[in-house]
Scaffold this active site. Structure first.
Site: not given
Length: 595
Positions: A192, A434, A458, A505
């Site tokens: 975080h 992918e 991937d 992407c």
């Protein structure tokens, strides 16, 4: 020379120079261990409950008064509240007090150790990072057991805030204008602290070994969020060097931000849409601020993690509607649940798989849990009324999976129609390219959908047989391997021949060594981390299509990775020397980028 130079993980770019202020040092001595007389067990259980209750009340108060800059991250505090309420922590500690007759501190320490062993046994990167959240909550409860309440309010001046680890409550409680940068001893890439630092626009380095041993309050430190280094008590030459680097980076960042809202268009007019990959609704602000032209990939699986129950259709619909409405009229592409492998959802169980990367994940998992998939499809369709929503199915290997997913989507449409609930009947439908099998039949698949999105992370892994998280073979994870480049070009050509759009992407979209090659293929859109958008846009705007096509031609003629890498580096460094002064270091922050 600096007295000490420490190394960590850079998670938010920039350079800061200032005085260190240490918060929540972990070195509070060993956990006290005491055997209790039988009559003291009940009072000790009460003491444990009070410590949990005190920290729970403090967290709730912090969440209610969270600063505007961090309000979008309130859900992180909610995740810590969930840990506080989880019987596997407080309940297990209470059980040790009752069964073994030991003090609360020792019992809590044993409960955390049990959880850590269980998480490590999963061999899952996501859960290895999440155990840090459990330890963080435990440490704060231990402080309450010891009668300590923390010293977060002691920050008075602008400082470099350091800590063993920062809880969301810690970060939310400080006055953000007093923090120059963040440094922690704990944490991984998904921590975080990195998300919060990027939101605040300040440098951050995490996972710094021996931080507490070498840094004291008031030490002058340099935090290099580009390379992931922390210099303690730098000498005059180092101060001059990093002061100059700080100003250079700030000037560069200001420059790219001035042009970030301009279109991604080459000098000779070729237009590339530059979109963002996000996983949390609160990241939308960063997309807008950095000039994102839409959401090319919304990772919906993160809405299913860290929960006691699966999200309902109403919850998902509200989330997707909010996202679409904020981004309208810019397009939002929702990838359906891509869980499994390294993104484990405990509520779905933990199937025993020898190789989860090749097992029950993504579209296969959805077909195994059809009710779960139908709930998500209905929510996506209901959100599509905004008019800018697309849906995308991950890990498609062939026609059968496309047609199965389409059949369920049509069934969801039929149900909504019968119930009188509106949706966009023309919502674009795409697939992730992918898997090598999908690449080989791209011409066939292109006739079935409205768009392709190439997931290079991937695709590279499966094409080259490389686990990029395995330190023994990660150096072989090469985005510009001839087989990878030719696979991507084949998909782009197949899409254009079928008259559909194709985007990319994966991490290659944020790699300045790869983007000109993708442009040479005439890719329609790229989608990347929001913070990387301004720099990549400027590279696109300084390029010409002739240069990109010539570079692609040379790359396609190359037969070895080493030759391709040398060729690309020489070409790109000549063309964009200023950009790469910073990008060559920033690339180390992105997993899977090796040039």
């Amino acid at each position: 020379m600096a007295s000490v130079i420490l190394k960590g993980i850079p998670v938010s770019a920039g350079v800061s120079i200032g005085k260190a202020f240490f918060l929540n040092r972990s070195g509070q001595g060993p956990v006290p261990r005491q055997a209790l007389a039988p009559e003291l067990v009940t009072p000790e259980l009460d003491r444990l409950g009070r410590a949990f209750g005190q920290f729970r009340e403090e967290l709730t108060q912090v969440r209610d008064r969270i600063p505007a800059e961090l309000r979008e991250h309130a859900h992180i505090i909610d995740s810590h509240l969930m840990i506080l309420d989880d019987p596997k922590l407080q309940g297990a500690a209470a059980g040790y007090i009752r069964d073994l007759g030991i003090n609360a501190e020792w019992a809590l320490d044993k409960a955390v150790a049990d959880l850590q062993r269980a998480f490590e046994a999963l061999d899952n990167p996501y859960f290895r990072d999440r155990i840090q959240d459990v330890r963080m909550v435990s440490d704060r409860v231990q402080s309450r057991l010891a009668g300590q309440t923390g010293d977060i309010k002691a920050v008075q001046n602008r400082v470099v805030l350091m800590a063993d680890d920062l809880s969301p409550a810690d970060t939310a409680a400080i006055e953000v204008d007093k923090i120059m940068s963040l440094v922690t001893a704990q944490g991984g890439k998904t921590s975080h602290t990195g998300i919060l630092a990027r939101t605040l626009g300040i440098p951050a380095v995490i996972g710094v070994n021996n931080l507490e041993e070498h840094v004291r309050d008031g030490n002058l430190v340099v935090v290099d969020g580009l390379q992931g280094t922390v210099l303690v008590e730098p000498d005059e030459d180092e101060l001059a060097k990093y002061t100059d680097l700080k100003y250079q980076f700030e000037a560069y960042h200001a420059s790219i931000m001035r042009g970030c809202h301009l279109p991604g268009e080459t000098i000779d007019g070729y237009r590339v849409k530059v979109k963002a990959n996000i996983e949390l609704l609160e990241e939308v602000a960063a997309v807008i601020d950095n000039g994102g032209e839409g959401i090319g990939l919304y990772r919906t699986e993160y809405s299913y993690m860290n929960r006691r129950v699966l999200p309902t259709e109403e919850e998902l619909t509200e989330e997707y509607l909010d996202l679409a409405s904020i981004m309208a009229p810019k397009r939002v592409t929702l990838r359906t649940l891509d869980a499994g492998a390294d993104k484990f959802i405990s509520l779905l169980g933990n199937p025993e798989e020898r190789n989860p990367a090749l097992g029950l994940r993504a579209i296969r998992l959805c077909m195994h849990h059809k009710d779960l998939f139908m709930t998500q499809l209905r929510a996506i369709l209901r959100a599509s009324v905004v008019g800018n929503v697309s849906v995308m199915f991950p890990m498609i290997s062939g026609l059968r999976e496309i047609r199965q997913a389409m059949s369920m989507l049509r069934a969801a449409q039929s149900e909504l129609k019968q119930q009188g609930l509106p949706f966009d009947a023309e919502m674009p439908i795409g697939i992730m390219m992918e898997l090598p099998s999908a690449v080989m039949i791209a011409e066939v698949l292109a006739r079935e959908v409205d768009f392709f999105s190439i997931g290079t992370n991937d695709l590279i892994q499966y094409s080259l047989g490389i686990d990029r998280t395995n330190r023994y073979v990660s150096h072989m994870y090469q985005p510009l391997h001839p087989a990878v480049v030719r696979s991507i070009k084949h998909v782009v050509d197949a899409a254009h021949q079928a008259g559909i759009e194709v985007s990319l992407c994966g991490e290659m979209a944020s790699d300045p060594f790869c983007v000109p090659i993708l442009m040479g293929m005439q890719i329609d859109a790229i989608s990347l981390n929001p913070q990387a958008i301004p720099g990549i846009k400027r590279i696109i705007r300084q390029a010409t299509m002739d240069d990109c096509k010539n570079l692609l031609k040379e790359v396609l003629e190359s037969t070895t990775v080493s030759r391709t890498n040398r060729l690309v580096q020489e070409t790109i460094f000549k063309k964009f020397p200023d950009e790469l002064m910073f990008y060559s270091s920033l690339l180390d922050q992105e997993e899977g980028v090796t040039v």
